[in-house]
Design a protein around this motif. Structure first.
Motif, PDB file in Angstrom:
ATOM      1  N   LEU A  78       0.744  -0.923  -0.124  1.00  0.00           N
ATOM      2  CA  LEU A  78      -0.235  -0.458   0.076  1.00  0.00           C
ATOM      3  C   LEU A  78       1.038   1.047   0.233  1.00  0.00           C
ATOM      4  O   LEU A  78       1.691   1.168   0.491  1.00  0.00           O
ATOM      5  CB  LEU A  78      -0.659  -0.157   1.639  1.00  0.00           C
ATOM      6  CG  LEU A  78      -1.906  -1.217   1.399  1.00  0.00           C
ATOM      7  CD1 LEU A  78      -3.178  -0.673   2.964  1.00  0.00           C
ATOM      8  CD2 LEU A  78      -2.618  -0.660   0.592  1.00  0.00           C
ATOM      9  N   PRO A  79       0.594   2.280  -0.612  1.00  0.00           N
ATOM     10  CA  PRO A  79       1.215   3.452  -0.466  1.00  0.00           C
ATOM     11  C   PRO A  79       1.233   3.960   0.724  1.00  0.00           C
ATOM     12  O   PRO A  79       0.615   3.419   2.037  1.00  0.00           O
ATOM     13  CB  PRO A  79       0.509   4.655  -1.235  1.00  0.00           C
ATOM     14  CG  PRO A  79      -0.562   4.002  -2.107  1.00  0.00           C
ATOM     15  CD  PRO A  79      -1.205   2.655  -1.416  1.00  0.00           C
TER      16      PRO A  79
ATOM     17  N   VAL B 285      12.077  -4.176   6.707  1.00  0.00           N
ATOM     18  CA  VAL B 285      12.326  -2.277   5.266  1.00  0.00           C
ATOM     19  C   VAL B 285      13.920  -2.376   5.852  1.00  0.00           C
ATOM     20  O   VAL B 285      14.039  -2.298   6.709  1.00  0.00           O
ATOM     21  CB  VAL B 285      11.737  -1.614   5.522  1.00  0.00           C
ATOM     22  CG1 VAL B 285      12.514  -0.241   5.050  1.00  0.00           C
ATOM     23  CG2 VAL B 285       9.775  -1.494   5.517  1.00  0.00           C
ATOM     24  N   HIS B 286      14.554  -2.654   4.661  1.00  0.00           N
ATOM     25  CA  HIS B 286      16.151  -2.021   4.377  1.00  0.00           C
ATOM     26  C   HIS B 286      16.645  -1.034   3.660  1.00  0.00           C
ATOM     27  O   HIS B 286      15.487  -0.864   2.567  1.00  0.00           O
ATOM     28  CB  HIS B 286      16.429  -3.124   3.225  1.00  0.00           C
ATOM     29  CG  HIS B 286      17.005  -4.739   4.010  1.00  0.00           C
ATOM     30  ND1 HIS B 286      15.508  -5.578   3.620  1.00  0.00           N
ATOM     31  CD2 HIS B 286      17.848  -5.186   4.400  1.00  0.00           C
ATOM     32  CE1 HIS B 286      15.899  -6.988   4.602  1.00  0.00           C
ATOM     33  NE2 HIS B 286      17.394  -6.377   5.959  1.00  0.00           N
TER      34      HIS B 286
ATOM     35  N   LEU C 223      13.438  -0.976   9.431  1.00  0.00           N
ATOM     36  CA  LEU C 223      12.482  -1.470  10.217  1.00  0.00           C
ATOM     37  C   LEU C 223      11.605  -2.560   9.852  1.00  0.00           C
ATOM     38  O   LEU C 223      11.740  -3.699   9.338  1.00  0.00           O
ATOM     39  CB  LEU C 223      10.984  -0.491   9.336  1.00  0.00           C
ATOM     40  CG  LEU C 223      10.793   0.742   9.566  1.00  0.00           C
ATOM     41  CD1 LEU C 223       9.290   1.308   8.303  1.00  0.00           C
ATOM     42  CD2 LEU C 223      10.660   1.403  11.288  1.00  0.00           C
ATOM     43  N   LYS C 224      11.516  -3.168  11.433  1.00  0.00           N
ATOM     44  CA  LYS C 224      11.348  -5.059  11.671  1.00  0.00           C
ATOM     45  C   LYS C 224       9.908  -5.072  11.164  1.00  0.00           C
ATOM     46  O   LYS C 224       9.441  -4.734  11.602  1.00  0.00           O
ATOM     47  CB  LYS C 224      11.871  -5.490  12.585  1.00  0.00           C
ATOM     48  CG  LYS C 224      13.042  -5.449  12.802  1.00  0.00           C
ATOM     49  CD  LYS C 224      13.758  -6.337  14.312  1.00  0.00           C
ATOM     50  CE  LYS C 224      15.256  -5.875  14.197  1.00  0.00           C
ATOM     51  NZ  LYS C 224      15.287  -6.368  15.912  1.00  0.00           N
ATOM     52  N   ALA C 225       9.921  -6.425  10.249  1.00  0.00           N
ATOM     53  CA  ALA C 225       8.386  -6.840  10.290  1.00  0.00           C
ATOM     54  C   ALA C 225       7.574  -7.157  11.814  1.00  0.00           C
ATOM     55  O   ALA C 225       8.179  -7.736  12.510  1.00  0.00           O
ATOM     56  CB  ALA C 225       8.241  -8.302   9.669  1.00  0.00           C
ATOM     57  N   GLY C 226       6.391  -6.328  11.385  1.00  0.00           N
ATOM     58  CA  GLY C 226       5.618  -6.721  13.167  1.00  0.00           C
ATOM     59  C   GLY C 226       5.690  -5.636  13.640  1.00  0.00           C
ATOM     60  O   GLY C 226       4.861  -5.228  14.716  1.00  0.00           O
ATOM     61  N   THR C 227       5.755  -4.456  12.905  1.00  0.00           N
ATOM     62  CA  THR C 227       6.190  -3.041  13.842  1.00  0.00           C
ATOM     63  C   THR C 227       5.286  -2.275  13.317  1.00  0.00           C
ATOM     64  O   THR C 227       4.146  -2.365  11.850  1.00  0.00           O
ATOM     65  CB  THR C 227       7.110  -2.101  13.050  1.00  0.00           C
ATOM     66  OG1 THR C 227       8.263  -2.925  12.838  1.00  0.00           O
ATOM     67  CG2 THR C 227       7.260  -0.637  13.408  1.00  0.00           C
TER      68      THR C 227
ATOM     69  N   GLY D 117      13.834   5.885   0.818  1.00  0.00           N
ATOM     70  CA  GLY D 117      13.597   6.144   0.249  1.00  0.00           C
ATOM     71  C   GLY D 117      12.605   4.976  -0.757  1.00  0.00           C
ATOM     72  O   GLY D 117      12.129   5.440  -1.607  1.00  0.00           O
ATOM     73  N   LEU D 118      10.945   4.882   0.610  1.00  0.00           N
ATOM     74  CA  LEU D 118      10.506   3.677   0.085  1.00  0.00           C
ATOM     75  C   LEU D 118       8.871   4.847  -0.313  1.00  0.00           C
ATOM     76  O   LEU D 118       8.583   5.798   0.143  1.00  0.00           O
ATOM     77  CB  LEU D 118      10.045   2.669   0.599  1.00  0.00           C
ATOM     78  CG  LEU D 118      11.103   1.910   1.136  1.00  0.00           C
ATOM     79  CD1 LEU D 118      10.595   0.979   1.779  1.00  0.00           C
ATOM     80  CD2 LEU D 118      11.322   0.956  -0.300  1.00  0.00           C
ATOM     81  N   ASP D 119       7.899   4.818  -1.079  1.00  0.00           N
ATOM     82  CA  ASP D 119       7.284   5.374  -0.957  1.00  0.00           C
ATOM     83  C   ASP D 119       5.662   4.158  -1.492  1.00  0.00           C
ATOM     84  O   ASP D 119       4.479   4.791  -1.168  1.00  0.00           O
ATOM     85  CB  ASP D 119       6.262   5.956  -2.153  1.00  0.00           C
ATOM     86  CG  ASP D 119       6.825   4.951  -3.420  1.00  0.00           C
ATOM     87  OD1 ASP D 119       6.957   3.262  -3.093  1.00  0.00           O
ATOM     88  OD2 ASP D 119       6.176   5.328  -4.877  1.00  0.00           O
TER      89      ASP D 119
END
Length: 401
Positions: A23-24, A37-38, A148-152, A166-168
């Motif tokens: 999702l945005p 998220v890397h 950011l870790k999964a589950g955040t 850098g993510l949208d």
């Protein structure tokens, strides 16, 4: 009868785990990250100034003071956003703004307040240690590391960080589409005038608000009459577009229990849960769609939501902490509870500084129709199945709302 814990497990298993979707960022607030998220860039991505001032070599201002300032020619201006950064030559200064890249040759920044603010030549009234007021590349986040870790749970700071690296878009657990259905021929929608024997419908309003607060997409059908054919004709066509149906009313032992009559044999199991309020419950799949059926009294609806639906939906969305905070508190008055049932009483909890435990008093009686008392409560007092009386001054479990 089954236990509260057994029914909670059944509802949680029924609701399951929501699939991951991309999702945005603007649509991710409050949702849970489904994969790590890397960082595609370092934060900061380059050495930059932490203050407005002058980029200099520390050796050029090593002996500067108020009485004997260092005087340096200002050879360049470096505002934030400039990309062609000239090298600083020895014995010179570059006027630099907060966030602007540090020039090659400079190793420190003197803040403007410790200078005369000159634009052609600057007088500097202090020395400066190497690295002063300089933000180093990657000191917040290094490129390639997990930002950011999964589950955040994604709040403003987390979404800001995702954008900063850098993510949208993000991969999150998809919020469920929930259909809320309230049943009862006696139910009237405000502001229509009541006739004798009628009441205003409130259950769907509460459930829609509670579900949306968890991030669900919700629509409602209010006040479906106690007629099996009407119920089926109204709700069945809507099943295709939803992930979960939540009903209120029509599940007890009376003669006009429309939900129970319509869905018995259609994949829904109806049961009695050893609790007060909220004993009559049900769950299962109708045409493949998960359905959770709640009793009709307003307090029973809210207690059932807290006991079963809230933890199940949070779990489905990837949350690891799905329970309200539990504390122990001292009772301000004696409470009675039916043997063999877990009682949930509306209460008001306070904890003053210096107290080992807080104190709690009930708000309203145990009746499942006393909705106004719920508006005055900030907790549920939980009395276990083996408790028939909790004396004044004894400690009890409290579920903070």
């Amino acid at each position: 009868m089954i236990s509260v814990d057994e029914h909670r497990s059944a509802v949680t298993e029924l609701v399951g785990t929501r699939p991951a979707v991309e999702l945005p960022l603007a649509d991710c607030a409050g949702l849970v990250l489904a994969k790590d998220v890397h960082a595609g860039v370092s934060l900061p991505p380059f050495d930059n100034s932490a203050m407005d001032g002058y980029a200099v070599r520390s050796v050029d201002v090593a002996h500067a003071s108020e009485d004997e300032p260092a005087e340096l020619p200002v050879s360049e201006d470096i505002p934030a956003g400039r990309t062609d950064i000239p090298t600083l030559l020895p014995g010179t200064a570059h006027r630099i703004m907060t966030g602007a890249p540090m020039p090659e040759g400079a190793d420190t920044v003197v803040i403007v307040e410790r200078t005369d603010g000159g634009t052609d030549t600057v007088r500097i009234f202090t020395d400066a240690a190497p690295g002063a007021h300089v933000r180093r590349t990657g000191e917040d986040v290094a490129v390639g590391t997990v930002a950011l870790k999964a589950g955040t749970v994604l709040g403003p700071a987390q979404l800001g960080l995702a954008s900063a690296v850098g993510l949208d878009r993000l991969t999150v657990h998809a919020p469920p589409r929930v259909l809320v259905v309230s049943t009862g021929t006696e139910l009237v929608l405000p502001p229509r005038k009541l006739r004798h024997g009628q009441i205003y419908e409130s259950n769907s309003v509460m459930l829609v608000a509670a579900l949306r607060a968890l991030g669900c997409e919700v629509e409602s059908v209010r006040s479906v009459a106690d007629d099996v054919d009407t119920f089926r004709a109204t709700i069945e066509p809507r099943l295709e577009g939803v992930d979960l149906v939540v009903t209120s009313g029509g599940v007890s032992a009376g003669a006009y229990e429309v939900v129970k009559d319509a869905l018995t044999g259609a994949g829904i199991t109806f049961t009695k849960v050893a609790m007060q309020p909220g004993g009559p419950q049900g769950c299962g799949r109708w045409n493949g769609v998960p359905v959770v059926t709640l009793p009709g009294n307003p307090v029973s609806v809210l207690v059932s939501f807290e006991a079963f639906l809230r933890p199940a939906i949070l779990s489905s969305l990837g949350h690891t902490g799905v329970d309200r905070r539990h504390v122990r508190a001292r009772l301000l008055e004696t409470l009675e509870s039916p043997k063999g049932k877990r009682q949930f009483r509306r209460g008001y909890y306070t904890h003053s500084e210096g107290q080992v435990t807080g104190v709690v008093g009930p708000r309203g009686g145990p009746g499942s129709h006393l909705l106004a008392a719920f508006t005055q409560a900030n907790c549920l007092i939980v009395l276990g199945e083996d408790v028939t009386e909790a004396p004044e001054g004894s400690e009890v479990d409290v579920l903070l709302l």
